[in-house]
Design a protein around this motif. Structure first.
Motif, short mmCIF file in Angstrom:
data_model
loop_
_atom_site.label_atom_id
_atom_site.label_comp_id
_atom_site.label_asym_id
_atom_site.label_seq_id
_atom_site.Cartn_x
_atom_site.Cartn_y
_atom_site.Cartn_z
N ASN A 122 0.83 -1.07 0.05
CA ASN A 122 -0.13 0.01 -0.03
C ASN A 122 0.66 1.42 -0.11
O ASN A 122 0.68 2.03 1.04
N ILE A 123 1.74 1.38 -1.10
CA ILE A 123 2.48 2.39 -1.21
C ILE A 123 2.10 3.62 -2.38
O ILE A 123 1.70 2.90 -3.51
N ILE A 128 5.64 13.57 -8.00
CA ILE A 128 7.09 13.28 -7.81
C ILE A 128 7.88 12.92 -8.90
O ILE A 128 7.24 12.25 -9.71
N THR A 129 8.90 13.48 -9.12
CA THR A 129 10.16 12.81 -10.29
C THR A 129 10.95 12.19 -9.45
O THR A 129 11.41 12.55 -8.54
N PHE A 130 11.11 10.94 -9.83
CA PHE A 130 12.29 9.78 -9.51
C PHE A 130 13.30 9.84 -10.54
O PHE A 130 12.79 9.39 -11.69
N GLY A 131 14.41 10.32 -10.30
CA GLY A 131 15.32 10.50 -11.35
C GLY A 131 16.79 9.74 -10.71
O GLY A 131 17.34 10.27 -9.70
N ASN A 132 17.31 8.85 -11.71
CA ASN A 132 18.88 8.55 -11.73
C ASN A 132 19.40 9.32 -12.65
O ASN A 132 19.27 9.03 -13.95
N TYR A 133 20.24 10.34 -12.24
CA TYR A 133 20.87 11.32 -13.27
C TYR A 133 22.40 10.88 -13.47
O TYR A 133 23.09 11.68 -13.87
N LYS A 169 0.98 2.45 -6.25
CA LYS A 169 0.41 3.36 -7.08
C LYS A 169 1.10 4.58 -7.27
O LYS A 169 1.88 5.27 -6.22
N ALA A 170 1.46 5.02 -8.56
CA ALA A 170 2.07 6.15 -8.66
C ALA A 170 1.14 7.14 -9.72
O ALA A 170 0.64 6.77 -10.86
N PHE A 192 -0.05 2.89 -12.71
CA PHE A 192 0.83 4.03 -13.09
C PHE A 192 -0.62 4.98 -13.90
O PHE A 192 -1.15 4.42 -14.64
N GLU A 193 -0.65 6.22 -13.22
CA GLU A 193 -1.76 6.94 -13.70
C GLU A 193 -1.25 8.37 -14.09
O GLU A 193 -0.65 9.10 -13.35
#
Length: 206
Positions: A122-123, A128-133, A169-170, A192-193
């Protein structure tokens, strides 16, 4: 209730007693403590509200190589065990709230560096942006001083979030990397929405 709401603002000092945190790392560690100390049967959601900024889950200026824990093959920025967590960026523009790292295989890490590992159910993440740069530039339109050049041009495995659990869910989130994006990979089910994915191959959930 206040006990179930955490607030992150990079411009403020951390005040744990008031559930105010300067970094996302501190807030997530508090959320983990709250989650694991809930009484049996208490399924109330813990909300983490995050003000616009760039939050480095792993320090990109630390020259030390990131290594896997003993018996594991993947190095992580953070490993978390919690359930019933709702991460909320306080902007309708997901690019305003960035959780970032900048390491990948052989580039700052021994193994496929991954920003987060989450063990729990239940996360939810929103705005939000999740980024590996590691192999893509960080461009932050709200404040160019927070921009950062990619670590290297050669594309390696640089991952975002691996999971063990169900009901993820994102909503209105952005996932940015190149090889092995891994947006909540490993969860039993992910919705993913209105999300954005920027990646190359071997990138989405199984």
């Amino acid at each position: 209730t206040h006990k179930r709401c955490l607030y992150v603002n990079s411009g403020m000092k951390t005040k744990p007693a008031q559930h105010v945190f300067k970094t996302v790392n501190e807030a997530l560690e508090c959320a983990e403590r709250l989650s694991t100390s809930r009484p049996a049967g208490d399924n109330s959601e813990i909300k983490v509200y995050i003000e616009p900024s760039v939050y480095w889950i792993d320090n990109p200026d630390d020259p030390a190589m990131r290594l896997p824990l003993e018996g594991e093959g993947t190095p992580f920025g953070m490993k978390l065990k919690f359930s019933g967590i709702h991460l909320i960026g306080l902007s309708e523009a997901a690019e305003d709230v960035v959780l970032a790292c900048q390491r990948g295989q052989t580039q700052g890490a021994d193994g496929n560096f991954t920003m987060l590992h989450i063990d729990g159910d239940n996360i939810t993440a929103e705005n939000i942006t999740f980024g590996n740069y590691c192999n893509v530039d960080l461009v932050y339109p709200r404040n160019s001083r927070l921009n950062r050049k990619r670590r290297a041009d050669a594309i390696v495995q640089a991952q975002l979030v691996l999971c063990n659990g169900k009901n993820y869910k994102a909503k209105n989130c952005r996932f940015k990397s190149r090889l092995n994006l891994c947006p909540f990979s490993g969860a039993d089910d992910v919705l993913f929405e209105d999300c954005y994915f920027e990646c190359t191959d071997d990138a989405l959930c199984g």
